[in-house]
Design a protein around this motif. Structure first.
Motif, mmCIF file in Angstrom:
data_model
loop_
_atom_site.group_PDB
_atom_site.id
_atom_site.type_symbol
_atom_site.label_atom_id
_atom_site.label_comp_id
_atom_site.label_asym_id
_atom_site.label_seq_id
_atom_site.Cartn_x
_atom_site.Cartn_y
_atom_site.Cartn_z
ATOM 1 N N ILE A 161 0.847 -1.201 0.000
ATOM 2 C CA ILE A 161 0.000 0.000 0.000
ATOM 3 C C ILE A 161 0.878 1.245 0.000
ATOM 4 O O ILE A 161 0.610 2.224 -0.708
ATOM 5 C CB ILE A 161 -0.942 -0.010 1.218
ATOM 6 C CG1 ILE A 161 -1.985 -1.126 1.067
ATOM 7 C CG2 ILE A 161 -1.632 1.345 1.390
ATOM 8 C CD1 ILE A 161 -2.837 -1.341 2.303
ATOM 9 N N ALA A 162 1.942 1.212 0.801
ATOM 10 C CA ALA A 162 2.836 2.373 0.899
ATOM 11 C C ALA A 162 3.512 2.668 -0.437
ATOM 12 O O ALA A 162 3.561 3.829 -0.870
ATOM 13 C CB ALA A 162 3.890 2.126 1.981
ATOM 14 N N THR A 163 4.021 1.646 -1.088
ATOM 15 C CA THR A 163 4.707 1.880 -2.363
ATOM 16 C C THR A 163 3.704 2.289 -3.442
ATOM 17 O O THR A 163 4.016 3.105 -4.310
ATOM 18 C CB THR A 163 5.501 0.637 -2.812
ATOM 19 O OG1 THR A 163 4.640 -0.505 -2.830
ATOM 20 C CG2 THR A 163 6.668 0.384 -1.866
ATOM 21 N N SER A 164 2.485 1.747 -3.380
ATOM 22 C CA SER A 164 1.448 2.156 -4.336
ATOM 23 C C SER A 164 1.062 3.621 -4.134
ATOM 24 O O SER A 164 0.619 4.283 -5.079
ATOM 25 C CB SER A 164 0.210 1.267 -4.194
ATOM 26 O OG SER A 164 0.507 -0.074 -4.540
ATOM 27 N N ALA A 165 1.240 4.115 -2.883
ATOM 28 C CA ALA A 165 0.938 5.514 -2.585
ATOM 29 C C ALA A 165 2.086 6.442 -2.965
ATOM 30 O O ALA A 165 1.990 7.657 -2.791
ATOM 31 C CB ALA A 165 0.621 5.672 -1.104
ATOM 32 N N GLY A 166 3.189 5.863 -3.473
ATOM 33 C CA GLY A 166 4.302 6.684 -3.943
ATOM 34 C C GLY A 166 5.595 6.522 -3.188
ATOM 35 O O GLY A 166 6.623 7.073 -3.592
ATOM 36 N N ALA A 167 5.576 5.786 -2.081
ATOM 37 C CA ALA A 167 6.800 5.609 -1.294
ATOM 38 C C ALA A 167 7.802 4.753 -2.067
ATOM 39 O O ALA A 167 7.429 3.932 -2.902
ATOM 40 C CB ALA A 167 6.484 4.953 0.041
ATOM 41 N N SER A 168 9.075 4.942 -1.765
ATOM 42 C CA SER A 168 10.121 4.168 -2.422
ATOM 43 C C SER A 168 10.172 2.756 -1.841
ATOM 44 O O SER A 168 9.590 2.473 -0.788
ATOM 45 C CB SER A 168 11.478 4.844 -2.241
ATOM 46 O OG SER A 168 11.929 4.708 -0.900
#
Length: 232
Positions: A161-168
């Motif tokens: 979810i975090a990476t889908s939200a733009g996190a590396s």
């Protein structure tokens, strides 16, 4: 006899000194254990995080809205659906700084997986990685919110979810390691929710210093509950 007395005195002094050392060592161990128990652990070093309060700041407006939320709390999810768009608009137009406090009061409702603490820690991982991704992360976490009484999302899902939200991709190890879990626990202890204030639970909102609770002050109308108070 004098020599015997002198030897006895040195023996007594030695025993006393040894006892003092033991007391100091035991005291040091107790102090260390207590300090570890109350330590906030690793601090989330980010320009958007106030490490004293736990607030993750979004926007730069002169007025403030603080939200205290638990990612397993269904009423927090309802708050996000009802108030989130208005809060985001107030951030976008420069009216407010939105201070998000991810806390953990519902760990008891995740079958021992400490979901509230893990998900709150993940929010700090995202903020440290790039705070610009916090709004998208929060929205996505609520979109996939697990039901109370379940084990919650696992770390791999939260990281996705975090990476889908733009996190590396670097955020994944931070989430898997539970880097900020102790910090979440420390910040939760000092929230208005834990202060003993009557009727205070998640979500709790503070508008320009005025405490609002979901039980008495939030009607579901963001214009009345938030905007009017900001302008009042």
């Amino acid at each position: 006899m004098a020599a015997a007395r002198k030897a006895t005195n040195w023996f007594a002094i030695g025993i006393t000194a040894a006892a003092v050392v033991v007391v100091l060592v035991v005291g040091g161990v107790v102090w260390f254990a207590n300090s570890q128990a109350t330590s906030p652990g690793t601090l989330p070093q980010s320009s958007a995080v106030n490490t004293d309060t736990g607030a993750i700041s979004v926007g730069s407006g002169s007025k403030t809205v603080d939200t205290y939320v638990d990612f397993m709390c269904p009423i927090c999810n309802s708050f996000e659906q009802s108030y989130g768009p208005t809060l985001q608009q107030l951030v976008d137009d420069g009216t407010i700084t939105l201070n998000i406090h991810p806390i953990s009061i519902l760990d008891r409702s995740s079958q021992g997986t400490q979901y509230s603490t893990r998900s709150a820690s993940a929010a700090y991982c995202v903020a440290v990685d790039d705070p610009a991704n916090i709004p998208a992360f929060v929205k996505a976490m609520y979109a996939q919110q697990p039901a109370e009484g379940t084990s919650g999302l696992d770390d791999a899902t939260i990281a996705s979810i975090a990476t889908s939200a733009g996190a590396s991709d670097a955020v994944t190890s931070c989430i898997n390691d539970g880097t900020y879990e102790k910090y979440v626990t420390a910040m939760t202890r000092q929230t208005p929710i834990q202060s003993g204030a009557s009727g205070v639970s998640t979500p709790t909102i503070v508008v320009n210093g005025t405490l609002l609770t979901n039980k008495t002050d939030l009607t579901g109308d963001p214009q009345k509950d938030i905007v009017a108070r900001l302008n009042g």
